[in-house]
Scaffold this active site. Structure first.
Site, PDB file in Angstrom:
ATOM      1  N   HIS A  19     -25.525   6.669   3.034  1.00 19.75           N
ATOM      2  CA  HIS A  19     -24.274   7.346   3.341  1.00 19.75           C
ATOM      3  C   HIS A  19     -23.447   7.549   2.071  1.00 19.75           C
ATOM      4  CE1 HIS A  19     -24.151   6.919   7.878  1.00 19.75           C
ATOM      5  NE2 HIS A  19     -25.217   6.227   7.540  1.00 19.75           N
ATOM      6  N   ASP A 119     -16.942   9.864   6.156  1.00 24.51           N
ATOM      7  CA  ASP A 119     -18.262   9.570   6.700  1.00 24.51           C
ATOM      8  C   ASP A 119     -18.265   9.885   8.181  1.00 24.51           C
ATOM      9  OD1 ASP A 119     -20.899   7.851   6.109  1.00 24.51           O
ATOM     10  OD2 ASP A 119     -20.144   7.287   8.085  1.00 24.51           O
TER      11      ASP A 119
END
Length: 491
Positions: A19, A119
Site C-alpha cells: 500500500h 489509502d
C-alpha cells in the site's frame, strides 16, 4: 517578488509495503514530471506491530535520502481497537482513530494543499478533507476489478438476498465476466462479518472523493475501468474520475544491482544464469505467504513428478517474535528450515534441476531473467504487475485478501494465466496432482495462449507509461486537476 509556495500532496497510506510504496511511487511520478511542481508530505501512522514499524521506518529513511521533495509528518500514536472482529475491521478502525490527527496535520500545513490522498482503508476520511475544503483522492492499490466490485457492492447487497457463499449461480459485476461466488475476495464472502460491513462503507466513501488514483492501466483492465467511468458500477450516480496511472513499479533498484559490476548477482539469479531460456517455473508467495508442512509435501511431490526446472522461495511459519497473530494480519514468515520442512531426499533428487530458497529473494530480478518461463504466485497485485511487466504467464494460487478475485480476472478476463484449483474450505489447499497439472500446462503447449497473452500485456504495460501512453496521459490529467484544486487549508 517571492515565488508562491509549492503545493503539497498530503498522503495517508496504510503501513503495508504494497500500500505505502505503490501510493508513494505513484505520487513521486508527479514530482518527476517536471513543469508544474509539487511536494509530497507523507503522514506516518505508527503501525500496530513492532515489525511493521521497523519496515515503515526503513522506507522513510530510504525516501528521505532520495533527494526528492518529500517530507514526513508523524501522527500521534493511538490505542488500537481491542475488539476487532477481523483483519480488515481492525485496519479500517485503527486508521479511522487517526482522523482528528489527520485533520490537524492538514490544517497546519504551511503551504497550499493540492489534495489529501487516502489509502483505500482510509477512504472515510474524505469527510476530513471536505471539512477543510481540500480535494480528496482515494488511491486504489489493487485492481480495477476490485474497484468495480467495491463500488457495485451496495447493489449486490440489495439484489442478492442470501449470503454470497449460499448463492446458487454467479455474480454479475459490471465490466467482468460472471464471477463465481468462490472467487470473491475474502473480506466480502460473509455478509454478517464486520469486514464485509467495512467494505460496504469504503465503497460508498470512494464515491464521495474528488477522484480515484488507480495502479492499473486502461489496456490492462478495459472492462472494469469502462464500467466505472460510464456509470454501470453505480447506477444512477456518476463516479468520480478515475486516473489509471499504472503499472507503478519500483524497478530501479533491481536494475541497478543487476547492472553493477562491483556487486555479484544474488545466488538465485546466478543459478538462473545456468538454466536454458524460459525453462524455469518460479514459485513465490509474497511477503506473508507460507505453508503448513502437509502442503509443502504436496508441492514437493508435484515438482518432482512434473519434471520441470524450478526456483521455489519457501518460507517458514511466523514466530511470535516476527508478528504471528498480529491484529492487522501481518504475520510475516521466517526463514525456512529446509531439513525440517522438505521430505528426506528431495533436495538430492532434484539437484541441478531445482533450487529451494529459504529466505527473501529478489522477485523483480528473478521475473526479469530470461530463464523464467512461468510464475506460480499468490496473485497479490504488485506481484501480478511485476510478472506482466516482464511478460511472464502465471498460475495464481490465492491465499488471502482480494487474491481470489485477482486469480479469476487473470484467468477468465485477461487470459494471462492458467487455472489452479484451490480448496478455500481447507485454507486454500492444493493437491499435488492439481499443482502438477497446472505447472505442466503453464510450461507446456497448453499454456501457449497464456504466454502469448502475457507477452501482449507486457507491451501494453510498457506503452501505457511511455510518453503519450494512456497512463502518462492520466498522470497529466491528474497533475492539472491537482493544481487547479490546490487550496490553502482552513483551520
Amino acid at each position: 517578488m517571492a515565488a508562491p509556495p509549492t503545493p503539497t500532496l498530503v498522503l495517508l497510506p496504510e503501513w503495508g509495503a504494497g500500500h505505502l510504496m505503490s501510493m508513494l511511487e505513484s505520487c513521486k511520478r508527479l514530482l518527476l514530471r517536471g513543469g508544474r511542481a509539487f511536494s509530497i508530505t507523507l503522514l506516518v501512522m505508527r503501525p500496530p506491530t513492532a515489525q511493521a514499524t521497523s519496515q515503515v521506518e526503513e522506507h522513510v529513511r530510504r525516501e528521505a535520502a532520495s533527494g526528492l521533495d518529500i517530507r514526513f509528518h508523524r501522527l500521534p500514536a493511538v490505542d488500537p481497537p481491542a475488539d476487532a472482529a477481523g483483519v480488515e475491521d481492525f485496519i479500517a478502525r485503527y486508521i479511522q482513530l487517526h482522523a482528528p490527527h489527520v485533520r490537524d496535520a492538514v490544517a497546519g500545513m504551511p503551504c497550499p494543499v493540492a489534495a489529501l490522498v487516502l489509502d483505500l482503508f482510509a477512504a472515510p476520511m474524505v469527510d476530513v478533507a471536505r471539512g477543510l475544503g481540500v480535494p480528496s483522492y482515494v488511491f486504489m492499490s489493487s485492481t480495477g476489478a476490485m474497484l468495480a466490485l467495491m463500488l457495485h457492492l451496495p447493489v449486490l447487497h440489495r439484489v442478492v438476498t442470501v449470503g454470497f457463499d449460499e448463492l446458487d449461480g454467479e455474480l454479475h459485476v459490471p465490466g467482468l465476466p460472471p464471477v463465481p461466488p468462490e472467487c470473491l475476495p475474502c473480506p466480502v464472502v460473509d455478509k454478517k462479518s464486520p469486514n464485509y460491513t467495512w467494505f460496504l462503507r469504503l465503497g460508498g466513501s470512494f464515491m464521495d472523493a474528488t477522484g480515484i488514483i488507480a495502479n492499473t492501466a486502461d489496456g490492462l483492465e478495459p472492462g472494469p475501468l469502462a464500467a466505472v467511468a460510464d456509470g454501470r458500477a453505480v447506477p444512477g450516480r456518476p463516479a468520480p474520475p478515475v486516473y489509471p496511472v499504472g503499472p507503478v513499479l519500483s524497478l530501479g533498484s533491481s536494475a541497478s544491482k543487476k547492472d553493477s559490476s562491483s556487486e555479484p548477482p544474488h545466488q538465485c539469479v546466478a543459478w538462473l544464469d545456468a538454466q536454458p531460456p524460459a525453462s524455469v517455473v518460479f514459485l513465490c508467495f509474497g511477503s506473508m505467504g507460507w505453508f503448513e508442512p502437509a502442503q509443502v509435501v504436496e508441492i514437493t511431490a508435484a515438482l518432482e513428478r512434473c519434471g520441470h526446472r524450478f526456483l521455489w522461495v519457501l518460507r517458514g511459519p511466523p514466530s511470535s517474535k516476527s508478528g504471528a497473530g498480529a491484529p492487522d494480519g501481518s504475520e510475516h514468515p521466517t526463514d525456512a528450515s529446509l531439513e525440517e520442512l522438505l521430505p528426506e531426499g528431495f533436495l538430492r533428487r532434484t539437484e541441478g534441476k531445482g533450487l529451494v530458497w529459504p529466505t527473501w529473494a529478489p522477485q523483480k530480478e528473478i521475473l526479469a531473467h530470461p530463464a523464467v518461463g512461468g510464475f506460480v504466485t499468490h496473485g497479490g497485485w504488485n506481484s501480478v504487475l511485476e510478472s506482466l511487466w516482464h511478460g511472464i504467464p502465471m498460475a495464481p494460487w490465492p491465499l488471502y485478501a482480494e487474491q481470489h478475485l485477482n486469480a479469476f480476472e487473470l484467468v477468465a478476463d485477461m487470459g494471462v494465466a492458467v487455472p489452479l484449483k484451490v480448496d478455500r474450505k481447507r485454507d486454500n489447499f492444493v493437491e499435488a496432482a492439481e499443482l502438477e497439472r497446472a505447472v505442466r500446462c503453464l510450461m507446456g503447449e497448453e499454456g501457449r495462449k497464456a504466454r502469448e497473452k502475457a507477452a501482449e500485456m507486457r507491451d501494453v504495460c510498457r506503452k501505457a507509461v511511455e510518453k503519450g501512453g494512456s497512463s502518462d496521459a492520466a498522470l497529466q490529467r491528474l497533475s492539472e486537476a491537482l493544481h487547479d484544486g490546490a487550496v490553502p487549508p482552513t483551520i
